[in-house]
Scaffold this active site. Structure first.
Site, PDB file in Angstrom:
ATOM      1  N   ASP A 326      32.421  40.605  42.116  1.00  0.00           N
ATOM      2  CA  ASP A 326      33.746  41.102  42.492  1.00  0.00           C
ATOM      3  C   ASP A 326      33.573  42.339  43.394  1.00  0.00           C
ATOM      4  O   ASP A 326      32.468  42.856  43.585  1.00  0.00           O
ATOM      5  CB  ASP A 326      34.543  41.438  41.217  1.00  0.00           C
ATOM      6  N   GLU A 522      46.328  45.834  39.571  1.00  0.00           N
ATOM      7  CA  GLU A 522      45.073  46.280  38.958  1.00  0.00           C
ATOM      8  C   GLU A 522      45.274  47.558  38.138  1.00  0.00           C
ATOM      9  O   GLU A 522      46.324  47.778  37.551  1.00  0.00           O
ATOM     10  CB  GLU A 522      43.980  46.400  40.027  1.00  0.00           C
TER      11      GLU A 522
HETATM   12  C1  BGC Z   1      39.733  41.848  42.289  1.00  0.00           C
HETATM   13  C2  BGC Z   1      39.444  40.362  42.481  1.00  0.00           C
HETATM   14  C3  BGC Z   1      39.697  39.948  43.904  1.00  0.00           C
HETATM   15  C4  BGC Z   1      38.919  40.851  44.842  1.00  0.00           C
HETATM   16  C5  BGC Z   1      39.071  40.487  46.303  1.00  0.00           C
HETATM   17  C6  BGC Z   1      39.137  42.712  43.367  1.00  0.00           C
HETATM   18  O1  BGC Z   1      39.646  43.990  43.312  1.00  0.00           O
HETATM   19  O2  BGC Z   1      39.247  42.250  41.031  1.00  0.00           O
HETATM   20  O3  BGC Z   1      40.208  39.603  41.590  1.00  0.00           O
HETATM   21  O4  BGC Z   1      39.331  38.611  44.072  1.00  0.00           O
HETATM   22  O5  BGC Z   1      39.360  42.188  44.649  1.00  0.00           O
HETATM   23  O6  BGC Z   1      40.282  40.851  46.811  1.00  0.00           O
END
Ligand code: BGC
Length: 606
Positions: A326, A522
């Site tokens: 990630d 998030e």
């Molecule tokens: C997230 C992921 C996402 C990635 C790309 C990260 O901050 O945890 O779920 O796929 O960003 O955007």
């Protein structure tokens, strides 16, 4: 001079013969190609570029031709905005590019997306071996980086539908809209088994019930795999492996957050029992990619956990696809960047979402191979999987992506599907359906609330911007518009966002108030205060004073604490984050669709 002509003709004839039949097609050509002097032979004629060959032949042929540097390049997944120069795509032979949420072309139109992806692809194909990049996005509720796309309910709403068939269709429609901009790799579905509503990512997953997450996750992956509108195939990504749905409050490694990116505090038995089944089902459904989470388990970042990635995921579950890390996860492993890279690659990460520092990664990896810290065999294994994915998508077989797109973006059919998904996700928290539909036929209705006429609230975050955008800035239907569409002609409907209805002395038969959370994404949405705002409560109170019956609709990514207030209300609906087609809620209010949804998570009401 004339007598020399026959000799000249013979010389020209033999030169041409040599050039066409010996040099190009003869042993010389084969030897040069086998010796990897690609510039001297036609790339298009090489075995890996021949669609007639088996997948294995193509991958093996290409891998054998690659230098170490080219292999390392393939292992990098870079956010497009961190490219110093677009030519770096070919110079470093980057494996993949992504749009982090909010990362879009200047003109956020389908045509601009198509042009952007086509150009990135073109540049990647100018590298020595012409390996195309793969482009990935988080289409977690539709192709929602693109303003004109159909934006479906966030996953928790789909969870409330308990309907795998619906999820399958949503996933397919999403794949079609992505493909219409030249994108075939979706970082979705989210298979986190939810545990704590205070988490800012609660709405990204389907449920707290492992079985429901498993069945809807499988359906999503099947839906993506059923995409067949062109010669390309679409790929899903199951995330976030593993246990990310159940982190402990106060354990975040990120000082800005409370819970997100924290510790999944549980025993191995619990991890296996509750959190592994959705990934097992994803593997069985043939998912192409698995993304490892930003969480930690036993005080160790998941990207560093060889046991869970290599022994469990690969060994036990038999996953043969691609494992990606990630966002910046590898460099969050608590050591220096070189060591973090070595640890993650040896743990089993095949492709690293750096997503910024590609030059440094190249140097560290080369050094790691030189030092014997990472074996070439491990690199070959990772690159094989990356190439496999690219061949499977079909990226090698056309110079650029196909021009035969179907104009599915924001289409009538997709918007109708999104509207259906909304109506199938609405949960009745209080009251009964009969009361609801009979009240909808009232003579006089008041409508108010911060989310009644606000697409940004309906969409939630991960919609053109990472943290979402409040207000009516894009296409779709608001709840107010949906109600206006279906209301009986004889009903007097008045809408005032703050309930400033002019006092006529006549009570409304029904007051509808639509309130809820502002968008968040998030860790920025980690919150202990899961209540309605004072302002929202005040508006509800005002409407109640002027209405015989009151209906409250809650737009939120998670259960809110309404225990105190709910007693005062007659009808309460949970609408989650319904997306661009708010009119689906009106279909429920006016009885056009029966209520079929059930809570996908616990919502305590008394
Ligand atoms: C997230 C992921 C996402 C990635 C790309 C990260 O901050 O945890 O779920 O796929 O960003 O955007």
């Amino acid at each position: 001079m004339r007598h020399l002509y026959p000799f000249l003709i013979i010389i020209i004839f033999f030169s041409l013969f040599y050039f066409f039949f010996i040099k190009e097609k003869g042993t010389d050509f084969v030897q040069i190609c086998q010796n990897r002097e690609i510039s001297k032979c036609k790339i298009a004629d090489l075995a890996y570029n021949n669609p007639e060959n088996s997948l294995e032949t193509r991958v093996t042929d290409l891998l054998e031709r690659m230098t170490l540097e080219e292999k390392i390049g393939q292992m990098m997944l870079i956010e497009r905005k961190s490219l110093k120069n677009d030519d770096d795509i070919a110079l470093y032979g980057l494996g993949g590019l992504l749009s982090g949420m909010g990362s879009k072309p200047k003109q956020n139109t389908p045509e601009a997306w198509r042009t952007m992806i086509r150009e990135y692809t073109r540049i990647s194909r100018t590298s020595r071996l012409g390996i195309p990049i793969i482009y990935g996005v988080d289409a977690i509720h539709g192709h929602a980086n693109l303003a004109e796309a159909t934006i479906f309910p966030h996953a928790i709403g789909l969870g409330a539908s308990h309907d795998p068939e619906l999820v399958r269709r949503v996933a397919l429609a999403t794949s079609e809209e992505l493909a219409d901009t030249g994108i075939f790799w979706n970082f979705s579905p989210n298979l986190d088994v939810l545990a704590d509503a205070r988490w800012g990512r609660f709405y990204e997953s389907f449920s707290s019930d492992p079985e429901l997450v498993t069945s809807l996750g499988r359906a999503y992956i099947e839906g993506v795999a059923s995409y067949d509108a062109s010669s390309y195939r679409a790929m899903a990504t199951a995330k976030h492996y593993i246990g990310a749905g159940a982190m402990e409050w106060g354990s975040s490694y990120n000082r800005n957050f409370k819970l997100d990116q924290g510790e999944s505090k549980m025993t191995l038995a619990e991890l296996r029992e509750r959190h592994l089944p959705p990934f097992q089902a994803a593997v069985e459904a043939g998912v192409s990619t698995i993304m490892v989470g930003l969480n930690s388990w036993e005080n160790k970042k998941l990207s560093a956990n060889r046991y869970l990635i290599t022994d469990v995921l690969r060994g036990e579950l038999g996953f043969e696809g691609l494992v990606i890390s990630d966002w910046y996860a590898v460099y969050e492993i608590e050591t220096n960047k070189y060591q973090a890279t070595v640890t993650a690659i040896n743990a089993g990460i095949d492709m690293v979402m750096l997503p910024f520092e590609y030059k440094r990664f190249m140097t560290d990896m080369e050094l790691a191979v030189k030092n014997g810290d990472i074996s070439e065999a491990r690199i070959d294994e990772a690159v094989k999987r990356i190439l496999n994915l690219k061949f499977k998508v079909g990226l090698f077989d056309k110079i650029n992506y196909h021009p035969d797109y179907r104009e599915s973006i924001g289409s009538k059919e997709h918007r109708a599907l999104a509207r259906e998904a909304v109506s199938k996700s609405i949960v009745l928290l209080k009251g009964d359906e009969q009361l609801l539909t009979s009240l909808a036929k009232s003579k006089k209705i008041y409508l108010a609330g911060s989310a009644a006429h606000n697409l940004g609230r309906q969409l939630g975050a991960w919609s053109v911007e990472w943290q979402g955008i409040d207000g009516n800035w894009t296409k779709g239907s608001t709840i107010y518009e949906g109600i206006k569409e279906l209301i009986l002609p004889e009903t007097d409907l008045m809408y005032e966002p703050n309930a400033d209805f002019k006092h006529t002395g006549v009570m409304a038969d029904l007051g509808i108030v639509v309130v809820g959370e502002e968008p968040y994404a998030e860790g920025w949405g980690d919150s202990e205060q899961l209540t309605l705002t004072k302002n929202d409560l005040a508006v509800i109170k005002k409407v109640k004073e002027k209405s015989k019956k009151i209906m409250v609709v809650i737009i939120s990514g998670r259960p809110l604490d309404i225990k105190q207030e709910i007693k005062e209300w007659d009808l309460v609906l949970a609408a989650w984050l319904p997306g661009s087609e708010g009119a689906g809620l009106a279909d429920i209010i006016f009885g056009r669709q029966a209520i079929t949804a059930r809570l996908p998570v616990i919502w305590e009401l008394d």
